[in-house]
Design an enzyme around this catalytic site. Structure first.
Site, PDB file in Angstrom:
ATOM      1  N   SER A  64       0.803  -1.222   0.000  1.00 29.33           N
ATOM      2  CA  SER A  64       0.000   0.000   0.000  1.00 29.33           C
ATOM      3  C   SER A  64       0.834   1.269   0.000  1.00 29.33           C
ATOM      4  O   SER A  64       0.289   2.367  -0.078  1.00 29.33           O
ATOM      5  CB  SER A  64      -0.935   0.016   1.217  1.00 29.33           C
ATOM      6  N   HIS A  82       1.787   4.050   6.748  1.00 32.71           N
ATOM      7  CA  HIS A  82       1.176   4.934   5.757  1.00 32.71           C
ATOM      8  C   HIS A  82       1.668   6.361   5.959  1.00 32.71           C
ATOM      9  O   HIS A  82       2.346   6.669   6.936  1.00 32.71           O
ATOM     10  CB  HIS A  82      -0.362   4.900   5.873  1.00 32.71           C
ATOM     11  N   ASP A 113      -7.421   6.354   5.169  1.00 37.45           N
ATOM     12  CA  ASP A 113      -7.502   5.168   6.021  1.00 37.45           C
ATOM     13  C   ASP A 113      -8.731   5.098   6.900  1.00 37.45           C
ATOM     14  O   ASP A 113      -8.821   4.219   7.746  1.00 37.45           O
ATOM     15  CB  ASP A 113      -6.255   5.118   6.916  1.00 37.45           C
TER      16      ASP A 113
END
Lengths: 188, 202
Positions: B79, B118, B144
């Site tokens: 990701s 992230h 998210d």
């Protein structure tokens, strides 16, 4: 249980009369083999009482380091990270200081000593050294109290044959040599 | 994965041990061990304990230096491509400096074990010092919020494990492999332990 353990230990211990064979190109194995045989000769032939002060000191230093490390891990397990920060920091620093101390001690105090003993009240200390890429074995015997000391270098081929077997009679001759040189003055 | 079952690391492991024993017998390797006296045996075990302790103390010491409970992590998903790929090793710190937009952070969602890496998208700060963050993976289409707990719209400072300060590509694949096949991990560790216990040093 104790007798069972004793039996297992007996089976495990190698027969004393079996010849000692080492990997002749492995410097550490050769040094250990020669040292062990010399030590055995000193204790059995000359009845020198072996004292364990140097070896026990080394074991003690290592144990203390491991205690610090074990305590840190236990504390961190019981009180996970942010709470254990101080303990982890102190133990980590202590552990590495003690390990550093061990190296210093090895280098300055122990210096390759493999045998320490007492004979008739006089102390004797024998150490050996093999440099990294050489087969030259330097042996040093000293009596700390009387500052008698003898040191010489020989190639390991003096005591080993081609198969790597350490020849016990040559070792005994070496031990005799050291003994007579060290205790010659005392006898007089 | 086809063709590879859970036993494969064990068979080469046993074969390796058998070879080791036969090699050992040919040079009487174990005779050297059998000739060791009590103190030498104790020293072998202490030596092993010290090697383990060194690794542990380095690791725990790293906690203290980085203020982070997990200073080295492995990227598990894609990701964050093209910045970080699966199998990359990340080095984190958790210094009290403020987290800013654009920082790549590793955070944990309440109730879930596995941390996520992230990038910070939005930061809101109050005068009293309370901060909240919104994160999004570079390779994801949406932020998210779908990953957070039901009803949670923001992350707090306490959720963040650390900020990424450096990385090593590919190295983490080893960890992923060993976690997928725990037998491999035990076999490797067992062999290492055996080797340390048997080898005599000066």
């Amino acid at each position: 249980v104790v007798t069972m353990v004793k039996k297992i230990v007996e089976k495990w211990m190698v027969d004393e009369s079996k010849p000692v064979v080492v990997e002749k190109y492995d410097k550490v194995a050769v040094k250990n083999g020669i040292d062990d045989l010399l030590r055995k000769t000193f204790t059995t032939k000359y009845n020198i009482d072996e004292t364990f002060r140097t070896r026990d000191t080394r074991l003690a230093i290592c144990s203390i380091a491991c205690v610090f490390s074990a305590y840190a891990c236990l504390y961190d397990f019981l009180y996970p990270f942010p709470d254990s920060k101080i303990v982890l920091g102190i133990c980590s620093l202590s552990y590495f200081s003690i390990t550093g101390l061990l190296y210093v001690w090895e280098w300055f105090v122990e210096k390759g000593t493999f045998f320490e003993g007492e004979l008739n009240g006089g102390k004797i200390k024998v150490s050996s050294f093999i440099p990294r890429y050489s087969g030259e074995y330097t042996i040093t015997g000293e009596c700390p109290e009387s500052s008698e000391s003898v040191s010489y270098t020989k190639c390991i081929s003096t005591w080993l044959d081609e198969t790597g077997k350490i020849l016990p009679d040559k070792i005994e001759k070496e031990a005799d040599n050291l003994y007579s040189k060290l205790f010659k003055a005392k006898a007089q | 994965s086809s063709g590879i079952n859970a036993e494969w690391p064990l068979r080469p492991g046993f074969a390796g041990c058998a070879w080791l024993f036969s090699f050992g017998n040919s040079v009487d390797m174990f005779d050297e061990l059998r000739r060791m006296d009590k103190r030498q045996v104790i020293y072998q075990f202490l030596n092993f304990a010290m090697i383990v302790s060194s690794a542990l103390m380095l690791w725990k010491g790293l906690f203290v230096v980085t203020h982070c409970e997990s200073p080295i992590v492995v990227v598990l998903s894609g990701s964050m491509q093209p910045a970080y790929y699966r199998g990359d090793l990340l080095f984190l710190t958790n210094q009290p400096e403020p987290v800013r937009v654009g920082d790549v952070v590793v955070f944990r969602i309440r109730g879930r074990n596995i941390p996520i890496v992230h990038r910070v998208l939005k930061v809101h700060e109050k005068d009293d010092g309370y901060v909240k963050f919104l994160t999004k993976g570079d390779n994801n289409n949406i932020d998210d919020r779908g990953l957070y707990v039901d009803g949670q719209l923001w992350l707090e400072r306490g959720d963040i494990i650390g900020r990424v300060k450096g990385y090593l590509p590919y190295v983490g694949m080893m960890t992923i492999l060993m976690n997928d096949k725990p037998n491999l991990k035990y076999a490797l560790l067992g062999l290492l332990a055996l080797f340390v216990l048997i080898k005599r040093e000066q």
